[in-house]
Design a protein around this motif. Sequence first.
Motif, PDB file in Angstrom:
ATOM      1  N   PHE A 145       0.645  -1.240   0.073  1.00 55.63           N
ATOM      2  CA  PHE A 145      -0.094  -0.046   0.002  1.00 55.63           C
ATOM      3  C   PHE A 145       0.780   1.164   0.037  1.00 55.63           C
ATOM      4  O   PHE A 145       2.051   1.264   0.531  1.00 55.63           O
ATOM      5  N   ILE A 146       0.517   2.458  -0.699  1.00 57.20           N
ATOM      6  CA  ILE A 146       1.086   3.604  -0.486  1.00 57.20           C
ATOM      7  C   ILE A 146       0.216   4.414   0.301  1.00 57.20           C
ATOM      8  O   ILE A 146      -1.100   4.667   0.332  1.00 57.20           O
ATOM      9  N   SER A 147       0.805   5.033   1.508  1.00 59.11           N
ATOM     10  CA  SER A 147       0.127   5.563   2.374  1.00 59.11           C
ATOM     11  C   SER A 147       0.858   7.176   2.576  1.00 59.11           C
ATOM     12  O   SER A 147       2.048   7.355   3.148  1.00 59.11           O
ATOM     13  N   SER A 148       0.226   7.832   1.765  1.00 57.79           N
ATOM     14  CA  SER A 148       0.882   9.193   1.508  1.00 57.79           C
ATOM     15  C   SER A 148      -0.289  10.041   0.703  1.00 57.79           C
ATOM     16  O   SER A 148      -1.321   9.772   0.659  1.00 57.79           O
ATOM     17  N   THR A 149      -0.086  11.340   0.211  1.00 55.34           N
ATOM     18  CA  THR A 149      -0.650  12.301  -0.386  1.00 55.34           C
ATOM     19  C   THR A 149      -0.228  12.131  -1.841  1.00 55.34           C
ATOM     20  O   THR A 149       0.927  11.656  -2.017  1.00 55.34           O
ATOM     21  N   ILE A 150      -1.140  12.558  -2.845  1.00 55.44           N
ATOM     22  CA  ILE A 150      -0.677  12.809  -4.379  1.00 55.44           C
ATOM     23  C   ILE A 150       0.296  14.005  -4.195  1.00 55.44           C
ATOM     24  O   ILE A 150      -0.358  14.786  -4.073  1.00 55.44           O
ATOM     25  N   PRO A 151       1.533  14.048  -4.794  1.00 53.39           N
ATOM     26  CA  PRO A 151       2.315  15.123  -5.080  1.00 53.39           C
ATOM     27  C   PRO A 151       1.860  16.018  -6.016  1.00 53.39           C
ATOM     28  O   PRO A 151       1.313  15.340  -7.155  1.00 53.39           O
ATOM     29  N   SER A 152       1.942  17.487  -5.755  1.00 50.02           N
ATOM     30  CA  SER A 152       1.364  18.165  -6.992  1.00 50.02           C
ATOM     31  C   SER A 152       2.444  18.102  -8.080  1.00 50.02           C
ATOM     32  O   SER A 152       2.065  18.448  -9.238  1.00 50.02           O
ATOM     33  N   GLU A 153       3.527  17.722  -7.863  1.00 43.53           N
ATOM     34  CA  GLU A 153       4.515  17.358  -9.167  1.00 43.53           C
ATOM     35  C   GLU A 153       4.222  16.355  -9.984  1.00 43.53           C
ATOM     36  O   GLU A 153       4.431  16.134 -11.233  1.00 43.53           O
ATOM     37  N   LEU A 168      -4.066   6.312   0.327  1.00 44.08           N
ATOM     38  CA  LEU A 168      -3.715   7.931  -0.176  1.00 44.08           C
ATOM     39  C   LEU A 168      -4.663   8.780   0.433  1.00 44.08           C
ATOM     40  O   LEU A 168      -6.033   8.620   0.672  1.00 44.08           O
ATOM     41  N   THR A 169      -4.105  10.005   0.917  1.00 44.72           N
ATOM     42  CA  THR A 169      -4.928  10.947   1.709  1.00 44.72           C
ATOM     43  C   THR A 169      -4.803  12.177   1.103  1.00 44.72           C
ATOM     44  O   THR A 169      -4.173  12.493   0.112  1.00 44.72           O
ATOM     45  N   GLY A 170      -5.761  13.195   1.654  1.00 46.33           N
ATOM     46  CA  GLY A 170      -5.460  14.845   1.028  1.00 46.33           C
ATOM     47  C   GLY A 170      -6.336  14.852  -0.237  1.00 46.33           C
ATOM     48  O   GLY A 170      -7.140  14.039  -0.439  1.00 46.33           O
ATOM     49  N   THR A 171      -6.085  15.821  -0.968  1.00 44.71           N
ATOM     50  CA  THR A 171      -6.768  16.375  -1.870  1.00 44.71           C
ATOM     51  C   THR A 171      -6.244  15.767  -3.270  1.00 44.71           C
ATOM     52  O   THR A 171      -5.107  15.594  -3.297  1.00 44.71           O
TER      53      THR A 171
END
Length: 100
Positions: free
Chosen positions: A1-9, A26-29
Amino acid sequence: FISSTIPSEIGNLIYLNYLRLEKNKLTGTIPITIGKLTSLEMMYLNENYLTGTIHSEIGRLRKIERLDLSTNSLQGTLPSTFINLLSSLDLLRIYGNEVK
């Protein structure tokens, strides 16, 4: 699992055709820069913990055929720019959110 946000990059990957990040943590927007991925044909972000609204920039993804944002915590209304996707979109899943 990836446990992070989706980077704006992610918006720098302008030649990306397929984005499959489903069934992670994945969390955040969803970054506004996702609208720069104009070559994108498929985007699967379902079954994560994404929040916020669906940005109008998603309407720039004019080649998108499959868009699955289901089973997150997105809210609000679909942006009016979604009309730009109707000619290419074969699959749209947004259930399991609070999107109208």
